[in-house]
Design a protein around this motif. Structure first.
Motif, mmCIF file in Angstrom:
data_model
loop_
_atom_site.group_PDB
_atom_site.id
_atom_site.type_symbol
_atom_site.label_atom_id
_atom_site.label_comp_id
_atom_site.label_asym_id
_atom_site.label_seq_id
_atom_site.Cartn_x
_atom_site.Cartn_y
_atom_site.Cartn_z
ATOM 1 N N SER A 15 0.828 -1.214 0.000
ATOM 2 C CA SER A 15 0.000 0.000 0.000
ATOM 3 C C SER A 15 0.857 1.256 0.000
ATOM 4 N N TYR A 16 1.996 1.207 0.691
ATOM 5 C CA TYR A 16 2.887 2.370 0.700
ATOM 6 C C TYR A 16 3.496 2.593 -0.688
ATOM 7 N N GLY A 17 3.862 1.501 -1.353
ATOM 8 C CA GLY A 17 4.411 1.619 -2.697
ATOM 9 C C GLY A 17 3.413 2.226 -3.666
ATOM 10 N N VAL A 18 2.158 1.807 -3.572
ATOM 11 C CA VAL A 18 1.117 2.377 -4.427
ATOM 12 C C VAL A 18 0.921 3.855 -4.118
ATOM 13 N N GLY A 19 0.969 4.193 -2.830
ATOM 14 C CA GLY A 19 0.829 5.596 -2.445
ATOM 15 C C GLY A 19 1.921 6.473 -3.032
ATOM 16 N N VAL A 20 3.143 5.951 -3.062
ATOM 17 C CA VAL A 20 4.258 6.691 -3.663
ATOM 18 C C VAL A 20 4.107 6.758 -5.182
ATOM 19 N N ALA A 21 3.687 5.652 -5.783
ATOM 20 C CA ALA A 21 3.556 5.603 -7.243
ATOM 21 C C ALA A 21 2.545 6.625 -7.756
ATOM 22 N N VAL A 27 14.065 6.798 -8.445
ATOM 23 C CA VAL A 27 14.369 5.472 -7.913
ATOM 24 C C VAL A 27 15.484 5.545 -6.870
ATOM 25 N N LEU A 28 16.523 6.311 -7.166
ATOM 26 C CA LEU A 28 17.638 6.439 -6.216
ATOM 27 C C LEU A 28 17.184 7.068 -4.907
ATOM 28 N N GLY A 29 16.291 8.057 -4.984
ATOM 29 C CA GLY A 29 15.795 8.701 -3.778
ATOM 30 C C GLY A 29 15.043 7.732 -2.887
ATOM 31 N N LEU A 30 14.147 6.947 -3.482
ATOM 32 C CA LEU A 30 13.397 5.951 -2.706
ATOM 33 C C LEU A 30 14.335 4.927 -2.086
ATOM 34 N N ALA A 31 15.291 4.441 -2.884
ATOM 35 C CA ALA A 31 16.222 3.431 -2.392
ATOM 36 C C ALA A 31 17.113 3.981 -1.278
ATOM 37 N N THR A 66 7.904 6.366 2.535
ATOM 38 C CA THR A 66 9.098 5.526 2.426
ATOM 39 C C THR A 66 9.612 5.138 3.801
ATOM 40 N N ILE A 67 9.580 6.070 4.738
ATOM 41 C CA ILE A 67 9.980 5.751 6.114
ATOM 42 C C ILE A 67 9.048 4.698 6.703
ATOM 43 N N ALA A 68 7.748 4.872 6.481
ATOM 44 C CA ALA A 68 6.776 3.899 6.996
ATOM 45 C C ALA A 68 7.003 2.520 6.389
ATOM 46 N N ALA A 69 7.275 2.472 5.087
ATOM 47 C CA ALA A 69 7.514 1.189 4.418
ATOM 48 C C ALA A 69 8.771 0.515 4.953
ATOM 49 N N PHE A 102 9.345 -2.534 -3.052
ATOM 50 C CA PHE A 102 8.731 -1.230 -2.760
ATOM 51 C C PHE A 102 9.193 -0.179 -3.764
ATOM 52 N N VAL A 103 10.483 -0.151 -4.056
ATOM 53 C CA VAL A 103 11.022 0.838 -4.996
ATOM 54 C C VAL A 103 10.430 0.633 -6.387
ATOM 55 N N VAL A 104 10.332 -0.612 -6.815
ATOM 56 C CA VAL A 104 9.766 -0.901 -8.139
ATOM 57 C C VAL A 104 8.314 -0.440 -8.215
ATOM 58 N N ILE A 105 7.532 -0.760 -7.189
ATOM 59 C CA ILE A 105 6.124 -0.328 -7.173
ATOM 60 C C ILE A 105 6.043 1.192 -7.142
ATOM 61 N N GLY A 106 6.881 1.804 -6.300
ATOM 62 C CA GLY A 106 6.877 3.258 -6.185
ATOM 63 C C GLY A 106 7.284 3.963 -7.458
ATOM 64 N N ALA A 107 8.012 3.267 -8.331
ATOM 65 C CA ALA A 107 8.476 3.867 -9.587
ATOM 66 C C ALA A 107 7.499 3.661 -10.742
ATOM 67 N N LEU A 108 6.433 2.899 -10.524
ATOM 68 C CA LEU A 108 5.508 2.596 -11.613
ATOM 69 C C LEU A 108 4.827 3.847 -12.162
ATOM 70 N N GLY A 109 4.419 4.747 -11.274
ATOM 71 C CA GLY A 109 3.731 5.952 -11.729
ATOM 72 C C GLY A 109 4.608 6.832 -12.600
#
Length: 225
Positions: A10-16, A46-50, A139-142, A163-170
């Motif tokens: 859910s956090y990844g989708v929220g970021v995406a 992607v680097l920022g999330l990672a 990202t902190i929560a994830a 998480f990073v991959v999902i967050g990068a989908l958007g």
């Protein structure tokens, strides 16, 4: 590892579903340097999330995120604080949403994307993912959820990668469409951009409200058990 991945979906989708980065990458793809700047922004994102996720995992790894199978009090307190902050973001976004035919206020940097170098585009992507309050909190929560799962270091790294991959989908979808469809992507991307501009505040408000409720409810349950 399965539990850790389940916690962060859910956090990844929220970021995406972050409207401004999606709008930004679409604008960059329409510039003369779009073939370079679009992927550069995505790479910075992607680097920022990672980077944020890795830092939180390293800090949490040395701070006992769980105690006999239950989250440590500091983890629950952090979840509660993040939830309250996300609730504040949700209220702010809803109150600031455009009414009727009111013009949508966009960040000033969007008007200067024609002049961006690849390095600046990458730095912008990193800032949007690692410094933007909503994305930073998610990202902190994830990463905290991954740390308290009790998974091995390797499993935690895999969960963070998911998480990073999902967050990068958007942000990544416009880039993929641009290279896959070429000229045919213009109509699709323009429509996506217009929809995101119009519904930015509503999207942010709903996402933050849902995730805030999840975090606050989880924290209250953990602290009271």
């Amino acid at each position: 590892m399965g539990e850790a991945i389940g916690q962060i979906l859910s956090y990844g989708v929220g970021v995406a579903l972050s409207p401004f980065p999606i709008i930004g990458v679409i604008l960059m793809l329409a510039t003369p340097r779009g073939r370079i700047n679009g992927p550069a922004l995505l790479l910075g994102w992607v680097l920022g999330l990672a980077l944020v996720g890795t830092i939180v995992l390293l800090v949490s790894g040395g701070a006992d995120p769980s105690d006999q199978g239950q989250p440590a009090d500091w983890v629950s307190a952090l979840d509660l604080a993040i939830g309250v902050l996300l609730l504040w973001v949700a209220v702010k976004e809803w109150r600031d949403r455009p009414r009727g035919d009111e013009e949508v206020a966009l960040p000033k940097w969007m008007k200067t994307v024609d002049s961006f170098s690849p390095a600046k585009a990458g730095a912008l992507g990193l800032a949007l993912s690692a410094v933007n309050p909503k994305n930073l909190l998610l990202t902190i929560a994830a990463a905290t959820a991954i740390a308290r799962s009790g998974a091995s270091a390797g499993a935690q790294a895999v969960a963070l990668a998911v998480f990073v991959v999902i967050g990068a989908l958007g942000t990544g979808t416009p880039v993929v469409l641009y290279f896959a469809l070429k000229e045919r992507s213009k109509h699709i991307l323009d429509g996506l951009k217009s929809w995101m501009e119009k519904n930015n505040s509503a999207i942010m408000a709903v996402l933050c409200l849902i995730l805030a409720a999840k975090l606050i409810g989880q924290a209250v349950s953990d602290l009271s058990s």
